[in-house]
Design a protein around this motif. Structure first.
Motif, PDB file in Angstrom:
ATOM      1  N   GLN A 176       0.826  -1.209   0.000  1.00 52.58           N
ATOM      2  CA  GLN A 176       0.000   0.000   0.000  1.00 52.58           C
ATOM      3  C   GLN A 176       0.860   1.259   0.000  1.00 52.58           C
ATOM      4  O   GLN A 176       0.562   2.230  -0.700  1.00 52.58           O
ATOM      5  CB  GLN A 176      -0.917  -0.010   1.223  1.00 52.58           C
ATOM      6  CG  GLN A 176      -1.859   1.187   1.302  1.00 52.58           C
ATOM      7  CD  GLN A 176      -2.748   1.123   2.530  1.00 52.58           C
ATOM      8  OE1 GLN A 176      -2.664   0.180   3.313  1.00 52.58           O
ATOM      9  NE2 GLN A 176      -3.589   2.124   2.692  1.00 52.58           N
ATOM     10  N   GLU A 230       3.948   1.503  -1.173  1.00 53.87           N
ATOM     11  CA  GLU A 230       4.574   1.621  -2.488  1.00 53.87           C
ATOM     12  C   GLU A 230       3.576   2.150  -3.527  1.00 53.87           C
ATOM     13  O   GLU A 230       3.930   2.996  -4.364  1.00 53.87           O
ATOM     14  CB  GLU A 230       5.131   0.269  -2.917  1.00 53.87           C
ATOM     15  CG  GLU A 230       6.308  -0.208  -2.068  1.00 53.87           C
ATOM     16  CD  GLU A 230       6.801  -1.575  -2.493  1.00 53.87           C
ATOM     17  OE1 GLU A 230       6.184  -2.145  -3.432  1.00 53.87           O
ATOM     18  OE2 GLU A 230       7.787  -2.058  -1.921  1.00 53.87           O
ATOM     19  N   ALA A 231       2.330   1.639  -3.473  1.00 53.72           N
ATOM     20  CA  ALA A 231       1.313   2.138  -4.415  1.00 53.72           C
ATOM     21  C   ALA A 231       1.024   3.618  -4.176  1.00 53.72           C
ATOM     22  O   ALA A 231       0.861   4.395  -5.130  1.00 53.72           O
ATOM     23  CB  ALA A 231       0.030   1.317  -4.272  1.00 53.72           C
ATOM     24  N   GLU A 232       0.977   4.017  -2.921  1.00 52.44           N
ATOM     25  CA  GLU A 232       0.744   5.429  -2.617  1.00 52.44           C
ATOM     26  C   GLU A 232       1.888   6.295  -3.117  1.00 52.44           C
ATOM     27  O   GLU A 232       1.662   7.394  -3.650  1.00 52.44           O
ATOM     28  CB  GLU A 232       0.574   5.597  -1.109  1.00 52.44           C
ATOM     29  CG  GLU A 232       0.190   6.993  -0.663  1.00 52.44           C
ATOM     30  CD  GLU A 232      -1.198   7.391  -1.104  1.00 52.44           C
ATOM     31  OE1 GLU A 232      -1.445   8.604  -1.231  1.00 52.44           O
ATOM     32  OE2 GLU A 232      -2.022   6.493  -1.344  1.00 52.44           O
ATOM     33  N   ARG A 233       3.103   5.802  -2.987  1.00 54.20           N
ATOM     34  CA  ARG A 233       4.256   6.564  -3.484  1.00 54.20           C
ATOM     35  C   ARG A 233       4.251   6.657  -5.002  1.00 54.20           C
ATOM     36  O   ARG A 233       4.547   7.723  -5.566  1.00 54.20           O
ATOM     37  CB  ARG A 233       5.552   5.911  -2.996  1.00 54.20           C
ATOM     38  CG  ARG A 233       5.782   6.073  -1.490  1.00 54.20           C
ATOM     39  CD  ARG A 233       7.059   5.409  -1.047  1.00 54.20           C
ATOM     40  NE  ARG A 233       7.277   5.597   0.394  1.00 54.20           N
ATOM     41  CZ  ARG A 233       8.277   5.051   1.070  1.00 54.20           C
ATOM     42  NH1 ARG A 233       9.158   4.278   0.443  1.00 54.20           N
ATOM     43  NH2 ARG A 233       8.402   5.271   2.359  1.00 54.20           N
ATOM     44  N   ARG A 234       3.906   5.538  -5.679  1.00 52.93           N
ATOM     45  CA  ARG A 234       3.809   5.592  -7.136  1.00 52.93           C
ATOM     46  C   ARG A 234       2.712   6.552  -7.575  1.00 52.93           C
ATOM     47  O   ARG A 234       2.865   7.287  -8.563  1.00 52.93           O
ATOM     48  CB  ARG A 234       3.557   4.186  -7.697  1.00 52.93           C
ATOM     49  CG  ARG A 234       4.757   3.267  -7.636  1.00 52.93           C
ATOM     50  CD  ARG A 234       4.546   2.052  -8.530  1.00 52.93           C
ATOM     51  NE  ARG A 234       3.408   1.267  -8.080  1.00 52.93           N
ATOM     52  CZ  ARG A 234       3.488   0.238  -7.241  1.00 52.93           C
ATOM     53  NH1 ARG A 234       4.669  -0.108  -6.737  1.00 52.93           N
ATOM     54  NH2 ARG A 234       2.410  -0.437  -6.885  1.00 52.93           N
ATOM     55  N   LYS A 235       1.595   6.530  -6.848  1.00 58.83           N
ATOM     56  CA  LYS A 235       0.505   7.450  -7.162  1.00 58.83           C
ATOM     57  C   LYS A 235       0.959   8.900  -7.029  1.00 58.83           C
ATOM     58  O   LYS A 235       0.707   9.732  -7.917  1.00 58.83           O
ATOM     59  CB  LYS A 235      -0.673   7.171  -6.237  1.00 58.83           C
ATOM     60  CG  LYS A 235      -1.819   8.162  -6.375  1.00 58.83           C
ATOM     61  CD  LYS A 235      -2.885   7.898  -5.342  1.00 58.83           C
ATOM     62  CE  LYS A 235      -3.976   8.970  -5.385  1.00 58.83           C
ATOM     63  NZ  LYS A 235      -5.006   8.739  -4.343  1.00 58.83           N
ATOM     64  N   ARG A 236       1.635   9.199  -5.940  1.00 61.89           N
ATOM     65  CA  ARG A 236       2.110  10.571  -5.744  1.00 61.89           C
ATOM     66  C   ARG A 236       3.126  10.963  -6.804  1.00 61.89           C
ATOM     67  O   ARG A 236       3.133  12.104  -7.287  1.00 61.89           O
ATOM     68  CB  ARG A 236       2.714  10.720  -4.349  1.00 61.89           C
ATOM     69  CG  ARG A 236       1.670  10.784  -3.242  1.00 61.89           C
ATOM     70  CD  ARG A 236       2.293  11.106  -1.915  1.00 61.89           C
ATOM     71  NE  ARG A 236       3.148  10.024  -1.441  1.00 61.89           N
ATOM     72  CZ  ARG A 236       3.876  10.082  -0.323  1.00 61.89           C
ATOM     73  NH1 ARG A 236       3.873  11.173   0.409  1.00 61.89           N
ATOM     74  NH2 ARG A 236       4.605   9.062   0.035  1.00 61.89           N
ATOM     75  N   THR A 284       3.256   9.759  -9.893  1.00 62.94           N
ATOM     76  CA  THR A 284       2.524   9.987 -11.150  1.00 62.94           C
ATOM     77  C   THR A 284       1.793  11.328 -11.130  1.00 62.94           C
ATOM     78  O   THR A 284       1.795  12.066 -12.124  1.00 62.94           O
ATOM     79  CB  THR A 284       1.520   8.840 -11.365  1.00 62.94           C
ATOM     80  OG1 THR A 284       2.216   7.583 -11.325  1.00 62.94           O
ATOM     81  CG2 THR A 284       0.832   8.986 -12.710  1.00 62.94           C
ATOM     82  N   VAL A 285       1.181  11.624  -9.987  1.00 64.32           N
ATOM     83  CA  VAL A 285       0.462  12.900  -9.881  1.00 64.32           C
ATOM     84  C   VAL A 285       1.425  14.072 -10.011  1.00 64.32           C
ATOM     85  O   VAL A 285       1.155  15.055 -10.721  1.00 64.32           O
ATOM     86  CB  VAL A 285      -0.311  12.957  -8.555  1.00 64.32           C
ATOM     87  CG1 VAL A 285      -0.871  14.350  -8.309  1.00 64.32           C
ATOM     88  CG2 VAL A 285      -1.445  11.942  -8.555  1.00 64.32           C
ATOM     89  N   GLU A 321       4.313  14.064 -11.518  1.00 60.63           N
ATOM     90  CA  GLU A 321       4.806  14.134 -12.896  1.00 60.63           C
ATOM     91  C   GLU A 321       3.774  14.771 -13.818  1.00 60.63           C
ATOM     92  O   GLU A 321       4.104  15.616 -14.671  1.00 60.63           O
ATOM     93  CB  GLU A 321       5.154  12.728 -13.371  1.00 60.63           C
ATOM     94  CG  GLU A 321       5.784  12.702 -14.766  1.00 60.63           C
ATOM     95  CD  GLU A 321       6.176  11.298 -15.191  1.00 60.63           C
ATOM     96  OE1 GLU A 321       6.696  11.138 -16.317  1.00 60.63           O
ATOM     97  OE2 GLU A 321       5.960  10.364 -14.396  1.00 60.63           O
ATOM     98  N   SER A 322       2.492  14.368 -13.652  1.00 64.54           N
ATOM     99  CA  SER A 322       1.442  14.968 -14.493  1.00 64.54           C
ATOM    100  C   SER A 322       1.295  16.459 -14.202  1.00 64.54           C
ATOM    101  O   SER A 322       1.107  17.262 -15.119  1.00 64.54           O
ATOM    102  CB  SER A 322       0.119  14.253 -14.251  1.00 64.54           C
ATOM    103  OG  SER A 322      -0.304  14.410 -12.908  1.00 64.54           O
TER     104      SER A 322
END
Length: 359
Positions: A198, A200-206, A208-209, A211-212
């Motif tokens: 969870q 790691e997924a939260e870090r990837r989400k942040r 991606t956000v 970067e966008s």
């Protein structure tokens, strides 16, 4: 001898009725910092931050304060020794279930102090054991009210709730809980792996956000730059056109003023004496030079009928000038400059072959 025997008998009675010290109440828990039960020697010296509870003939008599104290042998005996220092108790590790049904292994550290030695001696049999059990049960009940995620975020509020619950029950025991701290929280391995995923997924989400958002900000900045560049270019072109038009207008105005000034000067010159004669001469010279330029610039040559007669050419030029000056003379009859009268000769007609060549 009798007194010595009495003191010896009292000492034996005290030693035979001596209870184990408060440090031996809990085997797994650490012992409190207090001395063992002392012997009644009639003259006693109580250490600082200790309270000795004295019973006279099996009934509570008084509490000895630090310093010099006197007791009556055989009648008074020291029943309890309480330490008034802050006591640190390790709460053993225990299992607790959170609101979302996750089993945790949690332990802590309890800090307390004896505020009333009388209540701590006669209010509860084993104060340390009672407080430890109360801390464990309170911890389990408080953990059951919150989820796993809030256990790590609300550790301070959880500690405060446990301290309040302990103080409400320990007031009758003469003990005051100062603070409670959770030491370690052990999560089951599977729950730990899911929590790691969870995170790691939260870090990837942040990532991606972020970067966008960076791409969006970059596109906005580029578009804003292009917009500003176009605006500046149009403003520069507009200013250039305005400056060019203003320059052309000023140039035309200056040319018009110069031409008007030249015409005025020419009119003044013609109004003077012999001005018409000078103008006739200038027109004749321009007429002759025009024919010379036609011969140089083009293959087609326009010649008068009598090219060999210069006098006739001058006469024609003067005739043209006279025709132009007649309207002016009609408008201003007062000033009549003298004109040169040249006898007119009829133009000679060229043969047809010459006219074709001249065309």
């Amino acid at each position: 001898m009798l007194g010595r025997a009495a003191r010896g008998t009292g000492r034996l009675l005290l030693q035979s009725s001596r209870r184990p010290g408060p440090g031996a109440w809990l085997a797994p828990a650490p012992k409190r910092c207090s001395s063992s039960l002392p012997t009644n020697t009639m003259v006693l010296f109580v250490p600082q931050q200790e309270a000795w509870v004295v019973e006279r003939m099996g009934r509570f008599h008084r509490i000895l304060v630090p310093g010099l104290n006197f007791l009556i042998p055989l009648l008074d005996r020291i029943r309890y020794v309480q330490s008034l220092k802050e006591i640190v108790i390790n709460v053993p590790e225990q299992s607790a279930v959170t609101l979302d049904n996750v089993t945790l292994q949690i332990d802590g550290v309890l800090y307390l102090r004896i505020m009333d030695p009388y209540k701590a001696s006669y209010g509860v049999e084993d104060p340390e054991y009672a407080v430890t059990q109360l801390a464990q049960t309170t911890m389990r009940s408080e953990l059951g009210k919150i989820s796993l995620d809030k256990v790590f975020r609300e550790r301070e509020s959880l500690n405060a709730c446990i301290v309040d619950a302990i103080n409400q029950a320990s007031d009758f025991w003469g003990i005051r809980c100062l603070r409670y701290e959770i030491k370690d929280i052990h999560v089951p391995p599977r729950v730990k792996e899911s929590m790691q995923m969870q995170v790691e997924a939260e870090r990837r989400k942040r990532a991606t956000v972020l970067e966008s958002e960076g791409t969006r900000e970059s596109d906005i900045n580029v578009a804003e730059g292009r917009k500003q560049a176009q605006i500046l270019a149009s403003e520069a072109e507009k200013a250039e056109q305005i400056n060019r038009a203003a320059g052309e207008a000023n140039a035309m105005l200056a040319k018009a003023k110069a031409k008007a000034e030249a015409i005025r000067l020419l009119a003044d010159a013609l109004a003077q004496q012999n001005g018409n004669a000078a103008a006739s001469l200038a027109v004749a010279e321009q007429y002759v030079s025009a024919f010379s330029k036609l011969a140089k610039d083009s293959n087609t040559i326009l010649l008068p009928s009598n090219t060999g007669d210069v006098t006739s050419m001058v006469t024609q030029a003067l005739g043209i000038y006279g025709a132009l000056t007649k309207p002016q003379a009609a408008k201003s009859p007062e000033v009549t400059p003298p004109a040169l009268e040249v006898p007119k000769r009829p133009p000679t007609e060229l043969p047809e072959a010459d006219q074709v060549n001249s065309s």
